[in-house]
Write a protein that holds these residues in place. Structure first.
Motif, PDB file in Angstrom:
ATOM      1  N   GLY A 221      55.587  51.893  44.978  1.00 21.39           N
ATOM      2  CA  GLY A 221      56.700  51.412  45.802  1.00 21.39           C
ATOM      3  C   GLY A 221      57.102  49.975  45.541  1.00 21.39           C
ATOM      4  O   GLY A 221      58.021  49.471  46.180  1.00 21.39           O
ATOM      5  N   THR A 222      56.427  49.287  44.589  1.00 17.95           N
ATOM      6  CA  THR A 222      56.739  47.866  44.369  1.00 17.95           C
ATOM      7  C   THR A 222      57.415  47.623  43.016  1.00 17.95           C
ATOM      8  O   THR A 222      57.478  46.490  42.542  1.00 17.95           O
ATOM      9  CB  THR A 222      55.457  47.003  44.435  1.00 17.95           C
ATOM     10  N   THR A 303      61.650  55.448  46.533  1.00 24.41           N
ATOM     11  CA  THR A 303      60.995  54.284  47.123  1.00 24.41           C
ATOM     12  C   THR A 303      62.020  53.528  47.971  1.00 24.41           C
ATOM     13  O   THR A 303      63.222  53.803  47.911  1.00 24.41           O
ATOM     14  CB  THR A 303      60.456  53.318  46.046  1.00 24.41           C
ATOM     15  N   THR A 304      61.534  52.551  48.696  1.00 28.97           N
ATOM     16  CA  THR A 304      62.409  51.786  49.586  1.00 28.97           C
ATOM     17  C   THR A 304      63.400  50.931  48.801  1.00 28.97           C
ATOM     18  O   THR A 304      64.421  50.521  49.331  1.00 28.97           O
ATOM     19  CB  THR A 304      61.533  50.892  50.496  1.00 28.97           C
ATOM     20  N   PRO A 565      57.913  48.700  50.912  1.00 32.72           N
ATOM     21  CA  PRO A 565      57.950  50.057  51.480  1.00 32.72           C
ATOM     22  C   PRO A 565      57.985  49.990  53.009  1.00 32.72           C
ATOM     23  O   PRO A 565      57.434  49.059  53.603  1.00 32.72           O
ATOM     24  CB  PRO A 565      56.642  50.667  50.973  1.00 32.72           C
ATOM     25  N   SER A 568      53.548  49.836  54.767  1.00 33.67           N
ATOM     26  CA  SER A 568      52.681  49.236  53.739  1.00 33.67           C
ATOM     27  C   SER A 568      51.760  48.229  54.411  1.00 33.67           C
ATOM     28  O   SER A 568      52.019  47.799  55.542  1.00 33.67           O
ATOM     29  CB  SER A 568      53.527  48.547  52.655  1.00 33.67           C
ATOM     30  N   THR A 584      50.740  58.530  47.579  1.00 30.18           N
ATOM     31  CA  THR A 584      51.871  58.739  46.674  1.00 30.18           C
ATOM     32  C   THR A 584      51.899  60.210  46.298  1.00 30.18           C
ATOM     33  O   THR A 584      50.852  60.856  46.186  1.00 30.18           O
ATOM     34  CB  THR A 584      51.776  57.805  45.443  1.00 30.18           C
ATOM     35  N   GLY A 674      64.336  55.990  52.762  1.00 26.90           N
ATOM     36  CA  GLY A 674      63.631  54.867  52.170  1.00 26.90           C
ATOM     37  C   GLY A 674      64.626  53.926  51.529  1.00 26.90           C
ATOM     38  O   GLY A 674      64.665  52.738  51.808  1.00 26.90           O
ATOM     39  N   ASP A 675      65.481  54.498  50.695  1.00 23.39           N
ATOM     40  CA  ASP A 675      66.451  53.697  49.965  1.00 23.39           C
ATOM     41  C   ASP A 675      67.738  53.598  50.788  1.00 23.39           C
ATOM     42  O   ASP A 675      68.385  54.613  51.039  1.00 23.39           O
ATOM     43  CB  ASP A 675      66.725  54.359  48.607  1.00 23.39           C
ATOM     44  N   MET A 682      61.216  57.990  50.993  1.00 25.28           N
ATOM     45  CA  MET A 682      60.184  57.180  50.301  1.00 25.28           C
ATOM     46  C   MET A 682      58.932  58.023  50.046  1.00 25.28           C
ATOM     47  O   MET A 682      57.882  57.772  50.625  1.00 25.28           O
ATOM     48  CB  MET A 682      59.863  55.951  51.143  1.00 25.28           C
ATOM     49  N   LYS A 684      57.107  58.096  47.523  1.00 18.29           N
ATOM     50  CA  LYS A 684      56.121  57.501  46.622  1.00 18.29           C
ATOM     51  C   LYS A 684      55.170  56.535  47.309  1.00 18.29           C
ATOM     52  O   LYS A 684      54.199  56.098  46.692  1.00 18.29           O
ATOM     53  CB  LYS A 684      56.846  56.765  45.473  1.00 18.29           C
ATOM     54  N   ALA A 685      55.428  56.167  48.553  1.00 19.44           N
ATOM     55  CA  ALA A 685      54.534  55.197  49.183  1.00 19.44           C
ATOM     56  C   ALA A 685      54.638  55.269  50.700  1.00 19.44           C
ATOM     57  O   ALA A 685      55.569  54.722  51.283  1.00 19.44           O
ATOM     58  CB  ALA A 685      54.861  53.780  48.699  1.00 19.44           C
TER      59      ALA A 685
END
Ligand code: SF4
Length: 693
Positions: A221-222, A303-304, A565, A568, A584, A674-675, A682, A684-685
């Motif tokens: 997520g990063t 992801t975010t 995220p 987190s 994830t 997320g996005d 989101m 993935k995280a």
């Protein structure tokens, strides 16, 4: 279309559709039955090779689990019905729904197989909805790679794709092509043999990561922070292509200012990737020409910062001079086909468009569908209006969409649910009517996605090679339903072949050419190198927009901005005390495809059971050993699965594959957008915790 082997056996050339690849496939038939499949040697994509999924196509097609007839819910069980009864029931119910709640109360959702079905299949469905009057069409794209399409169109006015086979430096970012795209993996290894450098960015140490020159394992997520760190080094050390930047971009100075805080040390703090590795990746990528970044199918999108990560990657390609270059990112033209849409019938935009306008259209160009992640809430609350019926085709929402408990509850609350699928999926089990769909080996359509996926200007006809029980191609279903609804004047075709002929008119291609004269396909169109030098960019400024005024006007960050995220250790430290690990999901396996293919025994051997991957250090913290039964929990739900302790996954991360009905990771995930640009969730995280069962 057929080459003969013996008097009794013949071969039909078609296209594999068991992933987005579209490999050329020879299907051997005897007495109308498939007796074997092989890779098509002359096909430019796969050159005779099929991956294990494609090689198992005949087993998949003849599976004893397949749906054979239309079924109608009958109490707790099912009653076999005829297609006539199924179509009459659906048509009558759709008329009632429209009369009582309006046309927009019907939503249609399709999965990957159907989306890959081709222009005729998807076009007929879209035309049906246009005439019916509902804007509410959704697809797997609601959680797939729409963010990167929007990001590239906003930046360049087009969506170029990476061509790693001609590259001297390939970055695989969240991409494990051995599992998701074996044809791409071959091309990358070919580039490797020719001396290309390989960098893999992935929290997992995959097979191809072991072969890489550099492997970075970021915190899930990063990735956007990592991309900003790379930009910081490339701009700070003046490793960019100054001529391209000054001649063809807008906003470089603002970008340079924007990425200043993202020093490798700062990016390292966020991403867990060592600062020296960030510097090394940036230097190798910027100074090796040509170079390209190949993104995984959804790893960065879900992801975010999904959209902004792709913006940053587009900018990385642009300022290093890799746009429209062989070995960089390019576009290839696709055949110009007629549209089946009847926009004049549509009075409103789909659900989700108001929250995610760029996911619907960019610069007036239609991407053209709603954001399905809003559907569960809309169905459950009736806000902003009631959605009372759904037709779902080739999509197992209950397993593959996030927050399974919620989507299941929403589908159960509908007045009417039709599911068309190949097998009795978890989603089909909730339906009022279940329809037996044809597989890709039983339905014809135009395959013209090679340019979009691989910058390969090629076109081929996927052909109906055989039939199975009463299964029907999706295109034939929509055509039949349209006629049953009285829409004959808008659907003047007798069958899908006639629709294909109609669609091909502007392209100069014909059904006869694709089916009989060139059954293995043919090159079509061209790859466009240095396109921007000839025609600029189809953006408001006419240049590559590193800074986007359009984004600013819409209230988004005009430069690629990193967002933590939603869950987190940094954004929600209190939650992280209870749920200290990062879950994830969504990594691909060669033994299945999303929720499909687990009933094919030879593929089940590749991926026999669901597991949760955790590192030895994390496992030790929770007294978990390899093979232990464990419980994984998030705010949304809980699942039981089996631990796979491996140092191939970064510590403090739990990796669970999706698509398993019996250890469904989407009971744990969230449909929350997320996005913020695309509304993609989101996956993935999110935060989780684990314990021994
Ligand atoms: S990579 Fe495998 S599954 Fe995908 S199209 Fe090719 S043969 Fe089919």
């Amino acid at each position: 279309m057929e080459g003969s082997l013996s008097s009794a056996e013949r071969v039909v050339k078609t296209v594999c559709q068991l992933c987005v690849g579209g490999c050329g496939m020879n299907v051997r038939l005897k007495d109308g039955e498939i007796v074997g499949v092989e890779g098509m040697k002359e096909h430019p994509l796969n050159e005779g090779i099929l991956c294990p999924r494609g090689a198992a196509a005949a087993d998949y097609n003849s599976s004893p689990d397949r749906l054979r007839h239309p079924l109608k819910r009958d109490g707790e069980g099912w009653k076999k019905i005829t297609w006539d009864e199924a179509l009459d029931t659906i048509a009558s119910k759709l008329r009632d729904i429209k009369g009582e709640y309006g046309a927009r109360a019907l939503a249609v959702c399709i999965g990957m197989n159907m989306l890959l079905g081709g222009a005729a299949t998807v076009g007929l469905l879209r035309r049906f909805l246009d005439v019916y009057g509902s804007p509410n069409y959704f697809s797997v794209d609601s959680l797939c790679f729409r963010p990167r399409i929007i990001a590239n169109i906003l930046t360049f006015g087009k969506f170029p794709v990476a061509v790693p086979q001609n590259s001297n430096c390939v970055i695989l970012w969240g991409h494990n092509p051995d599992a998701s795209s074996p044809v791409a993996a071959r091309k990358i290894r070919h580039a490797r043999e020719n001396g290309a450098k390989l960098i893999v960015i992935d929290p997992r140490r995959t097979g191809i990561a072991r072969e890489a020159d550099i492997h970075a394992q970021p915190r899930p997520g990063t990735d956007c922070a990592l991309a900003l760190g790379l930009l910081n080094v490339i701009i700070g050390e003046k490793l960019y292509d100054a001529e391209f930047v000054s001649g063809y971009t807008v906003g470089f100075d603002r970008l340079a200012e924007h990425v200043k805080p993202f020093t490798p040390e700062k990016a390292s703090e966020i991403t867990w990737v060592p600062a020296h590795t960030i510097r090394e990746i940036a230097r190798v990528f910027a100074t090796t020409k040509p170079s390209c970044i190949v993104q995984g199918y959804n790893a960065l999108d879900q992801t975010t910062s999904g959209f902004q990560t792709s913006r940053a990657i587009a900018i990385l390609h642009a300022i290093t001079g890799n746009l429209d270059q062989p070995g960089g990112v390019i576009i290839a033209s696709r055949p110009h086909l007629k549209s089946l849409r009847l926009y004049e019938h549509l009075k409103e935009k789909p659900l989700g468009e108001d929250q995610y306008p760029l996911a619907y259209s960019v610069f007036g160009r239609m991407i053209g569908e709603g954001q399905g992640m809003v559907l569960p809430d809309v169905i459950l609350t009736g806000n902003p209006y009631p959605v009372k019926a759904m037709i779902i085709s080739g999509s197992n929402l209950v397993v593959t969409w996030p927050n399974s408990n919620k989507i299941k509850k929403a589908l159960q609350s509908l007045d009417f649910l039709v599911v068309m699928d190949i097998f009795m999926s978890e989603t089909a089990k909730l339906a009022d009517i279940v329809l037996p769909a044809a597989t890709f080996l039983e339905a014809s359509d135009i395959t013209d996605m090679y340019g979009f996926n691989y910058a390969l200007p090629y076109v081929m006809l996927r052909k109906r090679t055989t039939r199975f029980a009463e299964s029907l191609p999706d295109g034939e279903f929509w055509l039949a339903l349209a006629k049953r609804m009285g829409y004959g004047e808008y659907f003047p075709w007798e069958n899908v072949d006639e629709v294909i002929e109609y669609l091909l008119e502007p392209s100069g291609l014909t059904l006869n050419l694709l089916r009989d004269e060139k059954p293995g396909g043919l090159p079509y169109g061209s790859v466009r190198y240095d396109q921007y030098k000839e025609s600029g960019f189809r953006t408001p400024s006419g240049k590559a927009e590193l800074y986007s005024e359009t984004m600013k006007e819409l209230g988004y960050d005009p430069l690629p901005a990193y967002r933590e995220p939603l869950e987190s250790p940094i954004s929600t430290p209190e939650l992280a005390q209870d749920y200290p690990l990062i879950l994830t999901s969504g990594a691909r396996s060669l033994g299945n495809l999303h929720s499909q293919l687990r009933n094919v025994q030879r593929l089940r051997k590749i991926s026999p059971e669901p597991t949760a991957e955790i590192s030895p250090t994390t496992a030790a913290e929770y007294d978990i050993r390899d093979g232990d039964a464990i419980v994984v929990e998030t705010l949304r739900g809980v699942i039981n699965t089996k631990a796979r302790v491996t140092d191939d996954i970064v510590a403090n991360v739990v990796n669970i594959p999706h698509g398993w009905a019996d250890a469904n990771v989407n009971l744990l995930t969230s449909e929350a957008p997320g996005d913020p640009v695309s509304g993609v969730p989101m996956l993935k995280a999110v935060l989780c915790r684990v314990r021994k069962s």
